[in-house]
Motif scaffolding. Structure first.
Motif, mmCIF file in Angstrom:
data_model
loop_
_atom_site.group_PDB
_atom_site.id
_atom_site.type_symbol
_atom_site.label_atom_id
_atom_site.label_comp_id
_atom_site.label_asym_id
_atom_site.label_seq_id
_atom_site.Cartn_x
_atom_site.Cartn_y
_atom_site.Cartn_z
ATOM 1 N N VAL A 254 26.373 -18.853 24.399
ATOM 2 C CA VAL A 254 26.494 -17.394 24.367
ATOM 3 C C VAL A 254 27.816 -16.981 23.722
ATOM 4 C CG1 VAL A 254 26.724 -15.371 25.839
ATOM 5 C CG2 VAL A 254 24.950 -17.018 26.295
ATOM 6 N N GLY A 255 28.866 -17.776 23.927
ATOM 7 C CA GLY A 255 30.164 -17.462 23.344
ATOM 8 C C GLY A 255 30.194 -17.595 21.829
ATOM 9 N N ASN A 258 28.620 -14.255 18.701
ATOM 10 C CA ASN A 258 29.276 -13.229 17.909
ATOM 11 C C ASN A 258 29.536 -13.723 16.488
ATOM 12 O OD1 ASN A 258 30.428 -10.713 17.521
ATOM 13 N ND2 ASN A 258 32.466 -11.439 17.984
ATOM 14 N N THR A 271 26.171 -8.076 20.449
ATOM 15 C CA THR A 271 26.436 -9.361 21.102
ATOM 16 C C THR A 271 26.935 -9.179 22.518
ATOM 17 O OG1 THR A 271 28.536 -9.299 19.944
ATOM 18 C CG2 THR A 271 26.868 -10.819 19.122
ATOM 19 N N ASP A 272 27.443 -8.005 22.848
ATOM 20 C CA ASP A 272 27.931 -7.814 24.210
ATOM 21 C C ASP A 272 26.805 -7.946 25.225
ATOM 22 O OD1 ASP A 272 29.778 -5.857 22.380
ATOM 23 O OD2 ASP A 272 30.885 -6.835 24.004
ATOM 24 N N ARG A 275 26.642 -11.344 26.203
ATOM 25 C CA ARG A 275 27.753 -11.790 27.033
ATOM 26 C C ARG A 275 27.535 -11.444 28.492
ATOM 27 N NH1 ARG A 275 32.688 -9.288 24.939
ATOM 28 N NH2 ARG A 275 33.680 -10.444 26.597
ATOM 29 N N THR A 276 26.776 -10.394 28.775
ATOM 30 C CA THR A 276 26.530 -10.095 30.196
ATOM 31 C C THR A 276 25.452 -10.999 30.759
ATOM 32 O OG1 THR A 276 24.835 -8.463 29.677
ATOM 33 C CG2 THR A 276 27.066 -7.640 29.999
ATOM 34 N N ILE B 162 32.404 -5.915 30.794
ATOM 35 C CA ILE B 162 31.772 -6.112 29.487
ATOM 36 C C ILE B 162 31.104 -4.827 29.016
ATOM 37 C CG2 ILE B 162 29.947 -7.348 28.280
ATOM 38 C CD1 ILE B 162 30.572 -9.774 29.921
#
Lengths: 311, 354, 420
Positions: A254-255, A258, A271-272, A275-276, B162
């Motif tokens: 996941v990192g 981006n 992409t956020d 990240r969640t 986030i």
């Protein structure tokens, strides 16, 4: 720009990021399986990173550096063990204190290093013959530095210890029901001390991997919250080392999204959102495995509660 | 051979308890001082600079400014911890409160519906209520599914942060901001005015008021009593017919609501717009303050100011002695560890036997 | 809950009552104050003639840094400038606060003022609003904000606030010349921080330079950009750089990020035998990547800081908006032909060139340097089209200050569209 290259690059970055998380997660799994919650992972990782940096700079030997990191992590977790087990204090607060202590020590002791721009050489990668030629998986999993291979080994070792040895059985019963374990003659306190200290050592080694593998110079905040991700990962992998393997790489993957999405021009989903996802899924996992139907695979029942021997 | 045995105390006198707490803090000072000496730093000078904020009016002013959000979070957490609900969600609730506040401001800038003098009071209420809902989620998960609240609140912190950062980089970015990740500025009616001749904004009154409310709830109401029973012993509470669900949900509603207001205080009181990562860990500082102040709302007021002073002191240390800000972290951690250890001596008597 | 009339209980209740009254009063005050407007921004220039002490006056300069001094990039360069100023001005005392997140700038400024700072430098665009607010609150302290557009001189802040900046786009153009001369794949990568006009014009200048030298070799170039949405993000920079090399086949990496990470990534490729090049940014980073280092843009804030603190010392403060470019703050105007190094005491200069850059390109770079210094050459001279083919700068015209400061479009050759 073909899919194979894109996937390979993504996987390489994923393994680099994921292995760091994996080591810390394994350490925390060990600790939590005995019933002790150690929220100090971030501090232990950072302090381990600094120790390994200094040790490697002074000796040039990465094995010594890894040992130094393990020692650093273990000393911090030993403090936590003493406060949580013997002094029976609130483990959440103690863990937070360890995080702050670890971060604070690294920041202050590391400052002269940062300012003087001390530099180390990242350690060499070792290519595993044959296996590293497999497309995508090969270059990412089998062309890494020795500490990454150590992390693979630790997964298997930890799994074996937890599920196939009597020490592991004792450990798990201490985590599930300490008073029952006590009455069966298992030394609850010693088991928890060992689990917490060794767990902390692994967290320290994850910091060593961060430095020796990927960052040739020191700066403040180099761990960037990875320790907290490891705490989430422990839950996400249901306190199981094998699941931790997949979980760590999932979080690592996941990192990378981006950078990868920007490269290929994919702009539709921010992409956020991705990240969640790990944290959302972790809560989901928590809920599922806490409800009574899944008793078998839930968290260690005594997690976070100090054990007092009733006289 | 001597044998050391520990016996739980029946009760401890207030003087002894205070003495142990004091000893813990002094030990922290001592050990930090030793570390200073070992690293070639003048401990007297270091302590002087660390606590300069209490001798200098403008630094004190800044300490109070930082204390406001810490205070709000700590007060809410004190209530939760009294019910033995170990929430670490203050940080996420701050961000969530910030998100709600910004959404209201942006909506009002667009549509201009709420008359200006009413805006702040309405925002206060809306932020509080929405943050309460955010806080009730982990409470329900604990009450209904026995999900560990430390872990759920921790995860929700990440989610809130986030989302907040995403909003400020994306849809809520100031179109006239040259592409920088910040929201449009809050208009004057959405800001807390400053107390004249100081840099302290008026959200401090909210903090002080909240302290009194929490004090009142805990010591004067039946609900406060129920909270304490639940915190002391879950079986007793159940036996007494107290609804665990009701207690933790209400407690978290208030706790999260207050932390949400802390977020509003940061945005409306200091920064004046939404920015990425606008909370420098106040949610976690709040945990420490609540705990160190023994969950007592009145002491929390002073504890928050003390911690605000420590934060400022860290920067003073850095700017006047070139030390890293990590030094205050080490000091804080030592205080915590010694206080935690001190708790042990409050709960147990030591007996030496031959 | 019985009504307690013990002394303790009475004191508690009295305190509660008093507190309630105080809170009520406070809330009332707050409600009354809620409608007030701030002090007006436009002030007439106030001469500080009240302080008439003759003799030594200490100047205490506070610096608010957005990153750690150890970043060896943006913040480090400012700190070097600070040390330079200290070495030139014996009456100067300095204080720094590091790693201040943008949301915390006002707190850091207060801390510095509380320790006696009479001028505060804030070194990040994101500090602009906070600095302007503090400047309003403290009319007796001077403020200089870096990389922003608010100042008394510009008419949008109080007179005790100035702005200063060192412009890099000319140097990025020179970097581009070097990049176009060495690239083999024809693909260049750019790891960019935040999509603001400053960064956009850096990218555009880089591309313009690269196209020039690449065309001379018969190559077409493509440029891919990755946005980090942060100034200080070594992790993100690493992933972006790797992705650009692996996925987009870039072999020269330019960047706007506060650490040498991208250069380090390029260096690690060089060690593995792959030719990837990169640059210095703000500070001389050649040691971070000796093989991969082509050249780079170096800033020397020192002379600018000396300028400001001298104004405070001589009590001759006037709000200014400094935009230092090639040639500014150099002690001598004409080229030193016997020592043709492009540097020394200017506010901005070029890092030493890697010998791999062919000599005719090095001569071109030296020529352009001199031309830009004398304002004889401007990289943004038309005809320039944007990536959609529309003409942005007409034939023969030069981009004006406004066009540069509001740039929100990419030149042809950039493949990555700007984020919304």
């Amino acid at each position: 720009m073909d899919p194979i290259t894109i996937l390979t690059t993504m996987f390489i970055l994923m393994v680099q990021e994921g292995s760091i998380l994996l080591l810390a997660t394994l350490g925390e799994i060990l600790t939590e399986r005995s019933g002790i919650l150690n929220l100090g992972v971030e501090g232990m990782m950072c302090f381990g990173a600094l120790s390994s940096f200094i040790a490697y700079y002074v000796t040039g030997n990465w094995v010594i550096a890894v040992l130094a990191a393990a020692l650093a992590g273990a000393s911090l977790s030993f403090i936590h063990a003493f406060v949580s087990i013997t002094l029976k204090a609130n483990q959440t607060v103690s863990g937070l204190a360890i995080t702050i202590l670890g971060l604070g020590l690294s920041s202050s002791l590391g400052r002269p290093l940062a300012i003087s721009r001390v530099r180390i050489e990242p350690i060499e990668s070792i290519k595993v013959p044959i296996l590293s030629d497999i497309p995508i998986i090969g270059p990412s999993f089998f062309n890494q530095n020795p500490i990454v291979y150590l992390s693979y080994f630790m997964v298997i070792l930890l799994w074996f210890i937890l599920y196939k040895t009597s020490f592991g059985l004792n450990l798990r019963s201490v985590g599930e029901n300490p008073s029952m374990a006590d009455s069966l003659g298992i030394n609850v306190f010693l088991t928890r001390y060992v689990a917490t200290t060794l767990g902390g050592a692994l967290c320290g080694v994850s910091g060593a991997l961060l430095i020796l593998g990927y960052y040739p110079s020191w700066y403040d905040g180099i761990t960037a919250g990875r320790g907290w991700i490891a705490v989430a990962l422990v839950i996400f992998s249901s306190w199981n080392p094998l699941y931790a393997f997949f979980g760590a790489y999932f979080f690592g993957l996941v990192g990378t999204l981006n950078a990868t999405f920007q490269s290929i021009g994919f702009r539709i989903i921010p992409t956020d959102f991705f990240r969640t996802l790990p944290y959302l899924l972790t809560i989901f996992v928590l809920v599922i495995f806490s409800s009574t139907r899944f008793r078998r695979r839930k968290m260690p029942a005594s997690l976070g509660k100090p054990y007092t021997r009733e006289l | 051979m001597y044998k050391i045995q520990f016996f739980p105390r029946e009760k401890i006198s207030a003087i002894k308890s205070f003495a142990i707490s004091l000893a813990s803090i002094l030990l922290a000072f001592l050990v930090s001082g030793i570390i200073f000496v070992l690293t070639d730093v003048d401990p007297i000078l270091a302590y002087y600079n660390l606590f300069r904020s209490f001798t200098n009016l403008s630094l004190l002013s800044e300490s109070v400014v930082r204390a406001i959000p810490i205070m709000l979070v700590a007060l809410g957490l004190a209530l939760a911890y009294k019910a033995n609900f170990i929430s670490v969600g203050g940080e996420g609730q701050i961000y969530f409160g910030g998100i709600i506040a910004t959404s209201l401001v942006l909506w009002n800038i667009q549509n201009n519906i709420v008359p200006e003098p009413l805006f702040m009071p309405i925002t206060l209420i809306v932020v509080f209520l929405c943050s309460s809902i955010w806080g009730i989620i982990p409470a329900l998960l604990k009450a209904k599914f026995e999900v560990n609240e430390v872990l759920t609140t921790l995860m929700m912190n990440y989610i809130a942060q986030i989302i907040s950062n995403y909003l400020v980089i994306g849809p809520w970015k100031d179109p006239k901001g040259y592409g920088f990740p910040h929201s449009p500025a809050f208009p004057q009616y959405a800001r807390f005015p400053l107390i004249p001749n100081t840099t302290i904004n008026s959200s401090i009154y909210i903090g002080l008021f909240a302290a009194l409310i929490i004090y009142f709830i805990l010591s004067k109401t039946k609900f406060g009593f129920e909270v304490k029973v639940v915190g002391d012993s879950y079986p007793t509470a159940k036996y007494a017919g107290i609804s665990y669900t009701k207690v933790v949900c209400t407690v978290m509603a208030i706790s999260a609501g207050l932390s949400g207001l802390a977020g509003l205080s940061i945005l409306g009181g200091v920064i004046g717009r939404l920015r990425p990562d606008f909370s420098p860990g106040y949610g976690y500082t709040g945990i420490i303050v609540a705990w160190l102040c023994n969950l007592n709302p009145i002491i929390i007021i002073f504890g928050s100011i003390f911690f605000g002073g420590l934060l400022v002191g860290g920067e003073v240390l850095q700017s006047s002695m070139g030390l890293s800000v990590g030094v205050t972290d080490v000091f804080q951690a030592l205080m915590l560890i010694f206080t935690l250890s001190g708790e042990f001596f409050k709960r147990y008597r030591i007996v030496w036997r031959r | 809950m019985s009504v307690s009339t013990s002394r303790r209980g009475f004191i508690r209740d009295a305190a509660f009552a008093l507190g309630g009254v105080a809170i009520g009063a406070g809330l009332g005050y707050m409600a009354a104050g809620a409608g007030q407007k701030p002090a007006t921004v436009t002030q007439t220039i106030t001469q500080t003639t009240t302080k008439t002490e003759v003799g030594e006056k200490k100047v205490v300069a506070g610096f608010v840094y957005v990153g750690p001094v150890s970043d060896y990039g943006w913040t480090h360069a400012h700190d070097v400038g600070r040390e330079y100023a200290k070495s030139k001005c014996p009456w100067l005392e300095t204080k720094i606060v590091e790693s201040v997140e943008e949301a915390k700038v006002q707190g850091a400024i207060e801390t510095l003022i509380g320790q006696g700072a009479n001028i505060v430098f804030t070194t990040s665009f994101g500090f602009m609003e906070g600095t302007a607010e503090e400047a309003q609150k403290h009319p007796d302290v001077y403020f200089a904000h870096c990389s922003g557009y608010k100042s008394g001189a510009a008419g949008n802040a109080t007179q005790n606030m100035s702005a200063y900046f060192a412009e890099f786009y000319q140097l990025y153009y020179l970097n581009g010349l070097a990049a176009g001369a060495v690239t083999e794949t024809g693909v260049l990568g750019y790891v960019a921080a935040v999509p603001i006009p400053e960064v956009i014009r850096h990218i555009n200048a880089f591309v313009l330079g690269a196209k020039e030298t690449a065309k001379a070799r018969g190559k077409n170039i493509k440029v891919y950009v990755q946005w980090l949405n942060a100034w200080f993000d070594p992790e993100g920079a690493k992933k972006a750089a790797t992705s650009l090399v692996e996925n987009n086949n870039a072999d020269v990496l330019a960047f706007t990020e506060d650490t040498p990470t991208v250069l380090q990534v390029a260096e690690s490729y060089q060690k593995k035998g792959k030719k990837v090049w990169s640059f210095s940014h703000y500070s001389d980073m050649s040691k971070e990547g000796p093989n991969a280092h082509l050249t780079g843009q170096i800033v020397n804030w020192g002379p600018i800081y000396v300028d400001f603190v001298s104004q405070v010392y001589a009590r001759s403060w006037r709000s200014v908006d400094i935009w230092a470019r090639i040639g500014d703050y150099m002690p001598y105007k004409w080229a030193n032909l016997s020592n043709p190094k492009i540097e020394s005491d200017g506010a901005v200069y070029l890092a030493p060139l890697n010998p791999v850059v062919p000599s005719e390109v090095r001569s071109l770079i030296a020529l352009r340097w001199e031309q830009m210094k004398e304002l004889l050459f401007e990289p943004f001279t038309g005809p320039i089209k944007d990536m959609d083919g529309k003409i942005r700068i007409k034939e023969g015209e030069r981009a004006t200050h406004d066009v540069l400061w509001n740039m929100d479009w990419h030149v042809e050759g950039v493949e990555t569209p700007l984020p919304k």
